[in-house]
Design a protein around this motif. Sequence first.
Motif, PDB file in Angstrom:
ATOM      1  N   ILE A  94       1.259  -1.057   0.409  1.00  0.00           N
ATOM      2  CA  ILE A  94       0.009  -0.468   0.048  1.00  0.00           C
ATOM      3  C   ILE A  94       0.601   1.051   0.128  1.00  0.00           C
ATOM      4  O   ILE A  94       2.329   1.127   0.098  1.00  0.00           O
ATOM      5  N   ASP A  95       0.501   2.685   0.415  1.00  0.00           N
ATOM      6  CA  ASP A  95       1.419   3.489  -0.346  1.00  0.00           C
ATOM      7  C   ASP A  95       1.617   3.999   1.095  1.00  0.00           C
ATOM      8  O   ASP A  95       0.886   3.523   1.815  1.00  0.00           O
ATOM      9  N   VAL A  96       2.899   4.790   1.355  1.00  0.00           N
ATOM     10  CA  VAL A  96       3.301   4.820   2.778  1.00  0.00           C
ATOM     11  C   VAL A  96       2.389   5.409   3.905  1.00  0.00           C
ATOM     12  O   VAL A  96       2.062   5.969   5.037  1.00  0.00           O
ATOM     13  N   ASP A  97       1.919   6.633   2.180  1.00  0.00           N
ATOM     14  CA  ASP A  97       1.408   7.491   3.634  1.00  0.00           C
ATOM     15  C   ASP A  97      -0.100   6.824   5.084  1.00  0.00           C
ATOM     16  O   ASP A  97       0.088   6.958   5.214  1.00  0.00           O
ATOM     17  N   SER A  98      -0.574   5.978   3.779  1.00  0.00           N
ATOM     18  CA  SER A  98      -1.480   5.373   4.728  1.00  0.00           C
ATOM     19  C   SER A  98      -1.098   4.039   5.400  1.00  0.00           C
ATOM     20  O   SER A  98      -1.745   4.048   6.715  1.00  0.00           O
ATOM     21  N   ALA A  99       0.431   3.527   4.890  1.00  0.00           N
ATOM     22  CA  ALA A  99       0.498   2.881   6.158  1.00  0.00           C
ATOM     23  C   ALA A  99       1.093   3.351   7.270  1.00  0.00           C
ATOM     24  O   ALA A  99       0.812   3.008   8.385  1.00  0.00           O
ATOM     25  N   ARG A 100       1.258   5.046   6.944  1.00  0.00           N
ATOM     26  CA  ARG A 100       1.858   5.249   8.030  1.00  0.00           C
ATOM     27  C   ARG A 100       0.478   5.765   9.275  1.00  0.00           C
ATOM     28  O   ARG A 100       0.929   5.898  10.313  1.00  0.00           O
ATOM     29  N   LYS A 101      -0.727   5.845   8.352  1.00  0.00           N
ATOM     30  CA  LYS A 101      -2.166   6.172   8.827  1.00  0.00           C
ATOM     31  C   LYS A 101      -2.685   5.451   9.670  1.00  0.00           C
ATOM     32  O   LYS A 101      -2.463   5.084  11.022  1.00  0.00           O
TER      33      LYS A 101
END
Length: 295
Positions: A94-101
């Motif tokens: 998945i995208d990095v931003d969603s992973a951090r979220k």
Amino acid sequence: MAKIGFIGLGNMGGPMAGNLVKAGHAVAGFDLMAANAEAAGKLGVAIAASGADAVRDADVVVTMLPAGKHVLGVWGEVLAAAKPGTLFIDSSTIDVDSARKAHEMATAAGKRAVDAPVSGGVGGAQGATLTFMCGGEDAAFAAAKPILEAMGKKIVHCGAAGAGQAAKICNNMLLGISMIGTCEAFVLAEKLGLSHQALFDVASTSSGQCWSLTSYCPVPGPVPASPANRDYVPGFAAALMLKDLKLSQDAAASAGAATPLGAHAAALYAAFEAAGHGGTDFSGIIEHLRQKAGA
Ligand code: NAD
């Protein structure tokens, strides 16, 4: 042995959950598609009626879902149902931003989190030989490692939250670019009357050497195991390469990195998919490049 909740029992998740059962863990699984849940049931996974039911008693939860929106949706639904301190591992790409979220959501809910995308494909999922690239705090990674070892043979801690996804998309952006570069070299060689084998013999032992050439050669002959020898049956489908290249471009835009070759590779794979080749191995893009040369 741990109690594990597993959500997303598709091509990858099904056999991964089966390998957790083989290692002696008690696995409760959930998938929206009844057929996928049933197939995992045959591997010894206890099928739960909902995601929340699958995680209720779990020490560890693994998700293996299509994209960031699915991971955030599922974690949003089930985090509250899990015990305090439960370790959530997301192995989807998945995208990095969603992973951090997702990490932030887990922490806010009193849980621990690791992003742990994989390479190795369906064969690696079945054979428990996946490579896991992990992001998260040291203690969370240490807790995740023995669980991941039941599904893979190489487990790498890449850094803090999102670092696993970052490693995966940086690697796959490089792979997409290097495959196109390798294909272009063969297409040029063909036009110049240079044989495939001659280019391979020189470049594979020279400065042009790379994995796309020596392990996954896009023309038949030099590397017998490569998909080029079986009509570009995947392997690694072009649609999945395009997914990863798009994620790399989202990450580049979000982080402010210049990746012009990554952008061009994404555009070439998008055109390849639009021409109906999403299910072709990603090395099959050589034919698309030959046609462009003839155009
Ligand atoms: P898949 O489509 O076969 O499986 C995804 C599963 O998730 C499906 O069974 C679907 O029904 C289920 N699902 C979707 N939303 C759900 C929800 N809300 N609740 C429960 N289940 C839900 O995909 P896959 O090939 O198993 O890939 C999974 C992930 O692994 C993707 O992120 C993919 O990019 C990544 N990946 C795949 C490969 C590969 O070779 N297939 C290799 C490396 C990484």
